[in-house]
Design an enzyme around this catalytic site. Sequence first.
Site, PDB file in Angstrom:
ATOM      1  N   LEU A  84      -3.903  -5.478  -5.179  1.00 12.15           N
ATOM      2  CA  LEU A  84      -2.773  -4.548  -5.095  1.00 12.15           C
ATOM      3  C   LEU A  84      -1.595  -5.149  -4.317  1.00 12.15           C
ATOM      4  O   LEU A  84      -1.761  -5.592  -3.182  1.00 12.15           O
ATOM      5  CB  LEU A  84      -3.241  -3.254  -4.419  1.00 12.15           C
ATOM      6  CG  LEU A  84      -2.211  -2.120  -4.402  1.00 12.15           C
ATOM      7  CD1 LEU A  84      -1.928  -1.649  -5.813  1.00 12.15           C
ATOM      8  CD2 LEU A  84      -2.694  -0.986  -3.525  1.00 12.15           C
ATOM      9  N   ASP A  85      -0.422  -5.139  -4.922  1.00 15.24           N
ATOM     10  CA  ASP A  85       0.823  -5.589  -4.277  1.00 15.24           C
ATOM     11  C   ASP A  85       0.789  -7.058  -3.884  1.00 15.24           C
ATOM     12  O   ASP A  85       1.543  -7.498  -3.016  1.00 15.24           O
ATOM     13  CB  ASP A  85       1.157  -4.726  -3.039  1.00 15.24           C
ATOM     14  CG  ASP A  85       1.309  -3.260  -3.396  1.00 15.24           C
ATOM     15  OD1 ASP A  85       1.724  -2.975  -4.524  1.00 15.24           O
ATOM     16  OD2 ASP A  85       0.990  -2.405  -2.555  1.00 15.24           O
ATOM     17  N   GLU A  86      -0.099  -7.829  -4.531  1.00 14.67           N
ATOM     18  CA  GLU A  86      -0.226  -9.244  -4.178  1.00 14.67           C
ATOM     19  C   GLU A  86       0.204 -10.170  -5.321  1.00 14.67           C
ATOM     20  O   GLU A  86       0.125 -11.382  -5.201  1.00 14.67           O
ATOM     21  CB  GLU A  86      -1.682  -9.557  -3.804  1.00 14.67           C
ATOM     22  CG  GLU A  86      -2.182  -8.897  -2.548  1.00 14.67           C
ATOM     23  CD  GLU A  86      -1.604  -9.529  -1.288  1.00 14.67           C
ATOM     24  OE1 GLU A  86      -1.178 -10.703  -1.347  1.00 14.67           O
ATOM     25  OE2 GLU A  86      -1.569  -8.850  -0.250  1.00 14.67           O
ATOM     26  N   GLY A 131       0.788  -1.220   0.000  1.00 20.07           N
ATOM     27  CA  GLY A 131       0.000   0.000   0.000  1.00 20.07           C
ATOM     28  C   GLY A 131       0.820   1.270   0.000  1.00 20.07           C
ATOM     29  O   GLY A 131       1.955   1.283  -0.455  1.00 20.07           O
TER      30      GLY A 131
END
Lengths: 284, 284, 284, 284
Positions: free
Chosen positions: A227-229, A201
């Site tokens: 997101l960011d995964e 995040g």
Amino acid sequence: MQQTYRLVIDCPDQIGLVAHVSQFLADHGATIVEASHHTDLQTGRFFMRHEIGADSIKLDYAGFLNEFTPLANEYQMQWKLTDSRQKQRVALLASLESHCLVDLLHRWHTGELHCDIPCIIANHPQMKQFADWYKVPFHWVDFKALGKEQAFEQIATLLQEYKVDLTVLARFMQILPDSLCQQLAGRAINIHHSFLPSFAGARPYQQAYDRGVKLIGATCHYVTADLDEGPIIEQSVKRISHSDTAADMVRKGKDCEVTALAHGVRYHLEDRVIIHRNKTVVFA
Amino acid sequence: MQQTYRLVIDCPDQIGLVAHVSQFLADHGATIVEASHHTDLQTGRFFMRHEIGADSIKLDYAGFLNEFTPLANEYQMQWKLTDSRQKQRVALLASLESHCLVDLLHRWHTGELHCDIPCIIANHPQMKQFADWYKVPFHWVDFKALGKEQAFEQIATLLQEYKVDLTVLARFMQILPDSLCQQLAGRAINIHHSFLPSFAGARPYQQAYDRGVKLIGATCHYVTADLDEGPIIEQSVKRISHSDTAADMVRKGKDCEVTALAHGVRYHLEDRVIIHRNKTVVFA
Amino acid sequence: MQQTYRLVIDCPDQIGLVAHVSQFLADHGATIVEASHHTDLQTGRFFMRHEIGADSIKLDYAGFLNEFTPLANEYQMQWKLTDSRQKQRVALLASLESHCLVDLLHRWHTGELHCDIPCIIANHPQMKQFADWYKVPFHWVDFKALGKEQAFEQIATLLQEYKVDLTVLARFMQILPDSLCQQLAGRAINIHHSFLPSFAGARPYQQAYDRGVKLIGATCHYVTADLDEGPIIEQSVKRISHSDTAADMVRKGKDCEVTALAHGVRYHLEDRVIIHRNKTVVFA
Amino acid sequence: MQQTYRLVIDCPDQIGLVAHVSQFLADHGATIVEASHHTDLQTGRFFMRHEIGADSIKLDYAGFLNEFTPLANEYQMQWKLTDSRQKQRVALLASLESHCLVDLLHRWHTGELHCDIPCIIANHPQMKQFADWYKVPFHWVDFKALGKEQAFEQIATLLQEYKVDLTVLARFMQILPDSLCQQLAGRAINIHHSFLPSFAGARPYQQAYDRGVKLIGATCHYVTADLDEGPIIEQSVKRISHSDTAADMVRKGKDCEVTALAHGVRYHLEDRVIIHRNKTVVFA
């Protein structure tokens, strides 16, 4: 640079598979420049990458495809054959922070990244002249004027018009809409400025500062709707101490971002990365 | 090893403070072996550590304390003065995994860790003979027979009886009850086998495997009632790849655990760590 | 631990070679646990290591040897087949500095190093009791009393009597005579406490201190008659600064020595190292 | 960026020195942003760097110099006071390999390197347009046409005309003549593409390849008449394996060169480096 074919295979593990593929290559006189194998023992999945001297083989690209297809079908392979002379078309998405953009352009310009860069797309106009120096078309998409939705439509159109193979978010700082993530699945790479899964995040360096960690990092991963995964390709870290402010971390972290992204993009361009579920096999 | 006094100061930053302390030391003829300063610009807090040649100073320990107290009060210092000859008493808490225990005992035995080890406490009996070799009393606390509550009471009692200054959880694998955490605040160090804040809690290597990270790590931190949330002293990482199974990670991670814990404990024993809110200043 | 056969091959590169070997393995039903390849493009030499599930293959060890020999001869292979259950016999040579000895014994005891340790040989008696704890015969060879020549004769005799496969100089600090080096060629591993080729010879940390380098290191290499010139298996480094004395470097360097040696020995024991001229291929 | 004064002191160690300096600073109301100390116990030399908030102090630069001089004389200090607003003038010397040049210009452009870059001097004309983009005068000194001696005379003249404070050899690849080395003593920084003292001289990556090391590196050091023997400021390393060719090492080594040089230059520009005999104190 020697011309090569890269044969990348992802299929259920099975006895005889390697022999069969190797025999195929030998039958056509192929010289193996590099060979990598991996078996995921948990899922029983097999991964293989061969880099073959194109001079050695008595098949052209189309002929190779044709001849290999029956074997590929027999073993239920997901596979691809690429020709090292066929450069991928890479779009760079950038924002104000220019370190990743500057670094990628330099590596491309000096031949370390073997690709074409048909366009740079940015949500700020500042880097236009720099792109000009490299003679790369620069598109400023004005998010403020257009609004998010229309701005991303414009980006999607540009990616299509430029026939982009790989989209690199070089610290782009805008979250791609789900539809675009899905459309670019496996073909969009992001650099996140933390050692994921820590500090996903916003403002990861501030998060790192607040937590008091002793190492900071950066993560290069495929973009997914979460997101960011997405699947991680490469990570890089750097030691810090109590005397580093969040601003120091930003400065120090840039070196991590630059190298993690450059490595990740190169691995992708050289067909060294295979996505398997939410992870990657990287034949580095 | 040269005898030294360590003067460690934590107080509001103020002009004249360093001059005042330095003048005090000069007035008493102190030779400074090592001096470290840090100002936290966000909180306006000042941290200072001096290591002073005990030979040089014309005060004994008690005299130093006496003479320095007025100055300390004037500047509202939280401070301590330690004598390097006064060894801290360190209890090692261990379980089945012996790598951290073996490593700490070796470093202590060879003088790298300057402390006494009055006892080892373990929830399994296996390492008794090893402790015997080092002539360290070994206490097996049988968690199964006693139950968790009584077992920890026994541990608390042992720590008290042995007049323990520092408790080191050398992969102890049991979660300390809140009351004991509070009682040992700032005097208990744990090693967690992940790069915190990633993969807190149970089975961090399996978590790392499942997420597909490209680096694994270990975190040495002070124990607090919030599990794996205490102030971090030291972290260590190691590169892995797709070919590493969770079992490989366990093996590779041990090297991170061993070094991060050994460093963290040494920093603490040499009064190099100051806890500030939920973070640490480490004058490494 | 799963029983495996390790087939390690070193031969002139040739088309059809991999196919032939793979077909042989497939014909006998072999499951490949791990496969590694390398071609030295300069010398045209090919290196291959297969780790094969012993359960899967329809041959016992002797049968495998028999069946494979014609193929090996056809391709002029230098090759070996090892059975993971057949533990190598490793002698540890030690001196006063015990960190490498302690570390190797621990890794052996916990199963990380899969070998037998039939004896420890030392030129000082101090570690006898420690060896006793591990129930490993300990031989003190008194260099002062015997003189160098006779001492080494005694060592050579011990290595022979114990049927030693691999000799590990765990900071042994005595230079082996040429004849013994030749006798143990490819079967003796040393740890040198510098980042070779920097600071070969005596007192490397002092040399590093005098030169003012900013990183120190350790090198694990095969012993040859040319001191510190043998094929390198593994190297490890650590950051230092102006504030580190030569004594600090000794302390910090130990962590490099321990890990570089442990890795090097493990790679050797798992047949992951192939010596090629004065270099190594390490399928880590 | 906050304006600061940097007071850098190098003198014989003496009791009362720190107190005296600190009292001086306190008397003039100085806020200490950063303070670093080091005593070389072997040579009895003391080193100190203070970064002082310029707003806080009741002296201007000239006044500070004046007031501090008696104290400096009393303690036989070699010292300097710098004003962070006074940017050093840095000349970049470059050749064909552009990675260090590109990196330094970017870091300068984004403010990470706080200096002026009055000129780039190169022995090849290729980077002129790139320099133009940054609006930095570019001088091509044609070594072939001029001959070495005259070429270096021209460079010396340029350095003088541009009033250059620091000369950075950003992979310049030409060996400076002794006279110029002496003239620029302590004011010229080079990046050597090996982990010195290993592989000094020509073609270090080829040397590294031939020796079979498992890590490669780069060294940032002050230029002296003894080639590759000057005081080391910073070093960086990267892991390699048998599968890396000398060409791969060149590529991988660039990342080491870029970061080691960038760090070394920044440390110098921020007055964090003190040369002491043939070594450096770096208050990083």
